[in-house]
Design a protein around this motif. Structure first.
Motif: not given
Length: 229
Positions: A112, A163, A166, A203, A206, A208-209
């Motif tokens: 992460t 963002g 990720h 992605a 929504e 999110h990468k």
């Protein structure tokens, strides 16, 4: 004391004979051998740890009902080396003696990435809440190297609309395209492939990468900065 081994690149590891069972991912060479039972896996582990070269190298070995996972890296130089090649070949030979096959499709490493400006030091929080150790300025890792690591990414390395968090997924080089195609077929979209074949940014619906990467083209398992082992 043995002399430090010569470092090698991921490509040099894969180009060498006798490494078909192995794939270089984050921070080392990985293999997974299907055993079919815990008992068979335990016998395999006992056999490979009986090898003097393996004991001296101290690889990470994970025994499960499904099989045995092994990770190799030369800890004294924090990189892949010619010594890893020798140990990988010896472990594969023991697997053949036990009638075991490697399953490269089972291999992946996930981390992460948390982006934060230097003025907002979030590192103590993540280290405390996860119970991780901090081997360098950019990473937090499980002290037993079981769970996903956390990459503390400087904000100046984050692209616009990227963002603040990720997921990075590292998979074998010969399976990366299949992984990307599966993610796209499952509703994902390709955001950026300008860094391919080092990594592709995907992605979900929504936004999110996820960065999907294969390590074979890298010059080192460490890149520019020191990585955890």
């Amino acid at each position: 004391m043995d002399a430090a081994p010569d470092p090698i690149t991921p490509k040099q590891f894969h180009d060498a004979d006798g490494t078909d069972d192995w794939r270089v991912l984050y921070w080392g060479a990985h293999a997974f051998f299907r055993t079919g039972s815990y008992a068979a896996g335990a016998r395999f582990v006992a056999a490979i740890t009986a090898l003097d070269e393996v004991v001296r190298h101290e690889p990470d070995i994970d025994l499960r009902h499904e099989g045995v996972a092994v990770k190799l890296i030369s800890r004294d130089i924090r990189n892949l080396s010619t010594r890893d090649l020798d140990v990988a070949r010896r472990i594969s030979a023991v697997a053949r003696e036990h009638g075991l096959a490697a399953d490269v499709a089972a291999l992946q490493v996930v981390q992460t990435a948390v982006a934060s400006p230097e003025s907002a030091d979030v590192t103590p929080f993540w280290q405390a809440v996860l119970g991780y150790v901090r081997p360098n300025d950019t990473h937090l890792v499980d002290p037993l190297r079981r769970s996903s690591s956390v990459f503390l990414q400087p904000t100046d390395a984050v692209r616009p609309n990227r963002g603040r968090m990720h997921v990075d997924v590292c998979v074998p080089y010969d399976l990366v395209q299949a992984r990307i195609e599966a993610a796209l077929a499952a509703g994902g979209r390709l955001v950026d492939d300008s860094e391919a074949p080092d990594w592709w940014t995907l992605a979900d619906a929504e936004n999110h990468k996820v960065d999907v990467t294969a390590w074979i083209g890298r010059g080192s398992v460490r890149l520019e900065e020191e990585r955890p082992v």
